[in-house]
Write a protein that holds these residues in place. Structure first.
Motif, PDB file in Angstrom:
ATOM      1  N   GLN A 171       0.950  -1.400  -0.111  1.00 22.14           N
ATOM      2  CA  GLN A 171      -0.074  -0.110   0.084  1.00 22.14           C
ATOM      3  C   GLN A 171       1.032   1.058  -0.394  1.00 22.14           C
ATOM      4  N   SER A 176      -3.298   4.752  -3.242  1.00 21.66           N
ATOM      5  CA  SER A 176      -4.620   5.042  -3.025  1.00 21.66           C
ATOM      6  C   SER A 176      -4.993   6.379  -4.011  1.00 21.66           C
ATOM      7  N   VAL A 179      -6.801   4.348  -7.393  1.00 20.23           N
ATOM      8  CA  VAL A 179      -7.809   3.639  -7.075  1.00 20.23           C
ATOM      9  C   VAL A 179      -8.949   4.825  -6.852  1.00 20.23           C
ATOM     10  N   GLU A 180      -8.540   6.038  -6.307  1.00 21.20           N
ATOM     11  CA  GLU A 180      -9.593   7.231  -6.177  1.00 21.20           C
ATOM     12  C   GLU A 180      -9.916   7.462  -7.223  1.00 21.20           C
ATOM     13  N   ILE A 244     -14.668   3.291  -1.521  1.00 22.87           N
ATOM     14  CA  ILE A 244     -12.893   3.023  -1.189  1.00 22.87           C
ATOM     15  C   ILE A 244     -13.063   1.777  -0.036  1.00 22.87           C
ATOM     16  N   ASP A 251      -5.914   0.011  -0.689  1.00 17.25           N
ATOM     17  CA  ASP A 251      -7.067   0.292  -0.778  1.00 17.25           C
ATOM     18  C   ASP A 251      -8.073  -0.747  -2.281  1.00 17.25           C
ATOM     19  N   GLY A 252      -9.815  -0.708  -1.886  1.00 15.60           N
ATOM     20  CA  GLY A 252     -10.122  -1.194  -3.313  1.00 15.60           C
ATOM     21  C   GLY A 252     -11.248  -0.550  -2.995  1.00 15.60           C
ATOM     22  N   ILE A 253     -12.289  -1.169  -3.390  1.00 14.56           N
ATOM     23  CA  ILE A 253     -13.313  -0.643  -4.524  1.00 14.56           C
ATOM     24  C   ILE A 253     -14.241  -2.277  -4.307  1.00 14.56           C
ATOM     25  N   GLN A 266      -9.945  -4.917  -7.084  1.00 12.67           N
ATOM     26  CA  GLN A 266      -8.218  -4.731  -6.257  1.00 12.67           C
ATOM     27  C   GLN A 266      -7.368  -4.369  -7.771  1.00 12.67           C
ATOM     28  N   ILE A 267      -6.317  -3.625  -7.291  1.00 12.64           N
ATOM     29  CA  ILE A 267      -5.382  -3.361  -8.640  1.00 12.64           C
ATOM     30  C   ILE A 267      -4.292  -4.073  -7.879  1.00 12.64           C
ATOM     31  N   ILE A 276      -1.759   0.958 -13.991  1.00 15.17           N
ATOM     32  CA  ILE A 276      -2.786   0.317 -13.526  1.00 15.17           C
ATOM     33  C   ILE A 276      -2.369  -0.990 -14.609  1.00 15.17           C
ATOM     34  N   LEU A 279      -6.821  -5.637 -13.130  1.00 12.42           N
ATOM     35  CA  LEU A 279      -7.514  -5.064 -11.990  1.00 12.42           C
ATOM     36  C   LEU A 279      -8.341  -6.308 -12.031  1.00 12.42           C
TER      37      LEU A 279
END
Length: 296
Positions: A171, A176, A179-180, A244, A251-253, A266-267, A276, A279
């Motif tokens: 991380q 982060s 992902v955002e 998030i 961090d993931g979605i 997740q990436i 990225i 995915l």
């Protein structure tokens, strides 16, 4: 000194779960294996066991190897791509089992790569890197020579490196941010922004297990992945939202619809390109069930 079962359970439960989760890629199977191991331990005279930690790790490892052998056929018959079960971090849940996973940063990308290793190589790699066992100890656990154990570890590391293990980084603020930005690009159906976040040879893998609609095969290239999302999200937008969440140390979605968790994304990041490159999306409801309970 008298050893009490309750003390052993408290001391080693999280460690054994961490081992089983890495080996099986399944939260539910890992929990079952740890529970079965302690039930079996309760039927023995624990005072006769000289090295309780090694005894338990060997027992869990053997149960995992047996499970992977029996699960091989099921995974070969699995509809579409098989991905490991994601897990919310300790910050997202009150379950103490998850603390050890978050602290050790069991990245989802690494779990995916471990799935491609033969089970024995996987066991050697996990016992060596995650639990820090010496080769001689691992050799005893797996009933092989120390020389063979070293060879299997080198082979496991080589296979992981060839599969992109070096590209998996823990991380970071950049992850982060990616992902955002990914969440914003998808939610706004912004094709230009999305394609700008992906490497040219990016890969998108989704796991629906035949239970829900998902891409049966991996989607390759930034353009095809972008086209996929530009076609899918508009159909979801009216009833789905994204958040998030901290998952597997990164961090993931999470995608929700009517209060129910529908997907986890997740990436993995290519550090050189700052984009990225992988995915992953889990939509199989069976693999999200344990997260539904935690979220509820």
């Amino acid at each position: 000194m008298t050893v009490h079962m309750e003390d052993v359970y408290r001391e080693y439960k999280s460690l054994l779960f961490s081992l089983a989760y890495r080996m099986t890629g399944s939260v539910t199977e890992a929990e079952d294996i740890v529970q079965d191991t302690f039930l079996a331990l309760a039927g023995t005279d624990i005072q006769d066991i000289h090295h309780v930690k090694s005894y338990l790790c060997k027992a869990v490892t053997n149960r995992c190897l047996d499970l992977l052998k029996s699960a091989r056929w099921k995974r070969e018959q699995y509809v579409g791509e098989w991905l490991p079960e994601p897990m919310l971090d300790a910050s997202e849940t009150n379950d103490p089992l998850h603390t050890v996973i978050a602290e050790e940063a069991v990245s989802y990308g690494l779990l995916v790569l471990l799935e491609n290793l033969p089970s024995t190589l996987r066991a050697v790699f996990v016992l060596r890197t995650a639990l820090g066992y010496e080769y001689s100890e691992i050799a005893t656990m797996l009933e092989m020579t120390e020389v063979n154990c070293r060879k299997k570890f080198s082979l496991a590391r080589k296979k992981l490196a060839e599969a992109g293990y070096q590209a998996i980084i823990p991380q970071s603020n950049r992850i982060s941010s990616l992902v955002e930005q990914l969440m914003q690009a998808i939610s706004k159906s912004d094709a230009k922004a999305l394609i700008g976040l992906l490497t040219k040879d990016a890969v998108f893998v989704s796991d629906g297990g035949g239970k829900v609609r998902a891409a049966i095969h991996p989607v390759f290239s930034d353009e095809r992945i972008t086209a996929f999302w530009m076609g899918v999200w508009p159909r979801w937008a009216s009833h789905a939202t994204m958040q998030i969440r901290s998952i597997n140390g990164q961090d993931g979605i999470a995608v929700y619809s009517e209060g129910q968790l529908k997907a986890i994304m997740q990436i993995t990041m290519n550090e050189e390109e700052d984009r990225i490159e992988r995915l992953y999306m889990i939509v199989n409801p069976d693999k999200l069930a344990h997260l539904q309970k935690e979220n509820g």
